[in-house]
Design an enzyme around this catalytic site. Structure first.
Site, PDB file in Angstrom:
ATOM      1  N   ASN A 247       0.884  -1.165   0.000  1.00 53.86           N
ATOM      2  CA  ASN A 247       0.000   0.000   0.000  1.00 53.86           C
ATOM      3  C   ASN A 247       0.921   1.214   0.000  1.00 53.86           C
ATOM      4  OD1 ASN A 247      -1.812   2.020   0.471  1.00 53.86           O
ATOM      5  ND2 ASN A 247      -2.692   1.114   2.322  1.00 53.86           N
TER       6      ASN A 247
ATOM      7  N   ARG B 132      -2.487  -1.819  -3.703  1.00 54.77           N
ATOM      8  CA  ARG B 132      -3.661  -0.967  -3.569  1.00 54.77           C
ATOM      9  C   ARG B 132      -3.505   0.174  -4.572  1.00 54.77           C
ATOM     10  NH1 ARG B 132      -5.535   2.338   1.785  1.00 54.77           N
ATOM     11  NH2 ARG B 132      -7.523   3.005   0.929  1.00 54.77           N
TER      12      ARG B 132
ATOM     13  N   HIS C 202     -12.282   4.055  -0.756  1.00 58.38           N
ATOM     14  CA  HIS C 202     -12.279   3.140   0.390  1.00 58.38           C
ATOM     15  C   HIS C 202     -12.993   1.819   0.075  1.00 58.38           C
ATOM     16  CE1 HIS C 202     -11.706   6.785   3.244  1.00 58.38           C
ATOM     17  NE2 HIS C 202     -10.568   6.120   3.149  1.00 58.38           N
TER      18      HIS C 202
ATOM     19  N   ARG D 193      -8.271  16.947   4.972  1.00 62.16           N
ATOM     20  CA  ARG D 193      -9.086  17.267   3.785  1.00 62.16           C
ATOM     21  C   ARG D 193     -10.429  17.854   4.221  1.00 62.16           C
ATOM     22  NH1 ARG D 193      -8.720  11.484   1.134  1.00 62.16           N
ATOM     23  NH2 ARG D 193      -6.981  11.002   2.522  1.00 62.16           N
TER      24      ARG D 193
ATOM     25  N   GLU E 164      -7.725  -3.874   4.799  1.00 58.10           N
ATOM     26  CA  GLU E 164      -7.618  -3.712   3.351  1.00 58.10           C
ATOM     27  C   GLU E 164      -6.527  -4.611   2.779  1.00 58.10           C
ATOM     28  OE1 GLU E 164      -7.332   0.216   4.602  1.00 58.10           O
ATOM     29  OE2 GLU E 164      -8.807   1.012   3.203  1.00 58.10           O
TER      30      GLU E 164
END
Ligand code: ADP
Length: 394
Positions: A9, A89, A177, A237, A375
């Site tokens: 990742n 990813r 996501h 963000r 993940e």
């Protein structure tokens, strides 16, 4: 032979990695601080070895050289057995990719063309792939997309009310996501099939944050849109924003597009609102009133999206909290769930404090759950499935 799968990742300043032999995670860690003071942290369950060291200047030059620093450790731990596949990813798969795939030169060209759609993530994901291809040339490389899970969501959730030509050229609500939502869905499918087949809202609350409305394992809508900026406020963000603010920054304030991008991606959210930190742990421990207000806004937006998603789904059967904040902050869960009896759910304060799998009361009509996401495991499963397809005759 049991396949060895490395999951990467790769972000702007870090490369997180997990190495699996068959289904068991054997080595995990990360290279952090890339571009500043890079370090390698690693724990091997094969030999019990741990590493926590700074990278030297030649190792620290790029994602590629940093990854090369890992190679001898992996080689030694595997006793010379090769890495069979590397699963990556990749944040953006564009309009077409609703499934993971094997990476080829053509796919790399396609993914590079998507860089403008995810400027803060995609280039680093691709740098990780380049580095892995150079470091593990014999291994099959796979791309697992954060957008794939949402690709079949309804058109009303895919579009903006802009001229059609923009939709046709790819200005769409992609949602992100997806690997996390997919993992949660698979968990429910295995452990609570009734919940899986019902109406589920998942709140993935990490540094990045989004929520997803899911029905029968299918994404119906996400709070994230064209980029990973939309929806909930995040660490740095902004989340949902009137586009008029962007026009104001560009025209009245004369900011450059790069400065606006930096403001929206890196200086906003919890960090911008609090002026204290982007980290929820720090904010919950702070006495600064601006930290309290930042948390108030965070909770307000989650509650607002929850209500909107419940209306779109025509009700909720299950709500799932996940991500660093969703899994660990009893305070945020309590505040999101406070006075939600009108929606049909009620949480048990003790179960919530304990972070139990099910935190709703017995009489709650809706199940509230805390499920740690994974993940990396989702990427491993996809990569393993692609490997099997590769080696099984048609
Ligand atoms: P990423 O999106 O980078 O994977 P994580 O899912 O690890 O991020 O989430 C990071 C966030 O989780 C940070 O804001 C961190 O403060 C928060 N967090 C982790 N543990 C706790 C805790 N015990 N209480 C409150 N927040 C926590």
């Amino acid at each position: 032979m049991v396949p060895v799968i490395l999951v990467l990742n790769s972000g702007s300043s870090s490369i997180k990695f997990s190495l699996y032999q068959d289904e068991a995670e054997q080595i995990a860690g990360q290279i952090s601080g890339l571009g500043a003071e890079p370090r390698l942290d690693l724990l091997s369950r094969i030999s019990g070895k741990t590493i926590d060291r700074a990278l030297n200047s030649s190792e620290a030059r790029s994602h590629n050289t940093a990854l090369q620093a890992l190679l001898p450790v992996i080689d030694e731990e595997l006793g010379g057995r090769p890495v069979t596949a590397v699963g990556h990813r990749v944040v953006h798969g564009g309009t077409d990719h609703d499934l993971p795939l094997k990476i080829t030169d053509e796919i790399m060209d396609e993914l590079r063309a998507l860089e403008p759609l995810a400027p803060l993530h995609q280039p680093h994901n691709l740098a990780g792939i380049e580095a892995a291809r150079a470091t593990f040339p014999e291994a099959i490389q796979t791309a697992c997309f954060d957008t794939a899970f949402h690709r079949k969501h309804p058109w009303v959730n895919d579009t903006f009310a802009l001229p059609r030509s923009l939709y046709d050229e790819g200005v769409r609500r992609y949602g992100f996501h997806g690997l996390s939502y997919e993992y949660i869905c698979e968990h429910l499918k295995q452990n609570d099939p009734t919940a899986y087949s019902g109406r589920v809202i998942v709140a993935h609350l990490g540094n990045g944050a989004s929520m997803c409305a899911i029905h029968g394992g299918q994404s119906i809508g996400s709070t994230m849109g064209f980029t990973a900026l939309d929806g909930l406020p995040m660490g740095t963000r902004c989340g949902q924003l009137d586009p008029g603010v962007v026009l104001y920054l560009l025209t009245t304030k004369g900011m450059s597009p790069n400065d606006v991008s930096d403001l929206l991606y890196k200086q906003s959210g919890l960090k911008g609102l609090s002026g204290v930190s982007q980290d929820m742990r720090t904010l919950t421990q702070s006495d600064d009133p601006r930290a309290r207000e930042a948390i108030d806004y965070y909770v307000f937006r989650i509650r607002r999206e929850l209500g909107a998603m419940a209306a779109v789904l025509g009700g909720i059967d299950t709500i799932v909290f996940t991500g660093g904040i969703g899994e660990n902050s009893a305070l945020i869960r309590r505040r999101v769930c406070d006075s939600q009896e009108w929606l049909g759910f009620e949480i048990d304060p003790e179960l919530n404090e304990a972070g139990a799998l099910r935190i709703s009361t017995e009489k709650s009509k809706i199940s509230a759950m805390v499920i740690p996401t994974n993940e990396e495991e989702m990427i491993r499963r996809h990569t393993s499935a692609l490997l099997s397809a590769e080696t099984t005759p048609a």
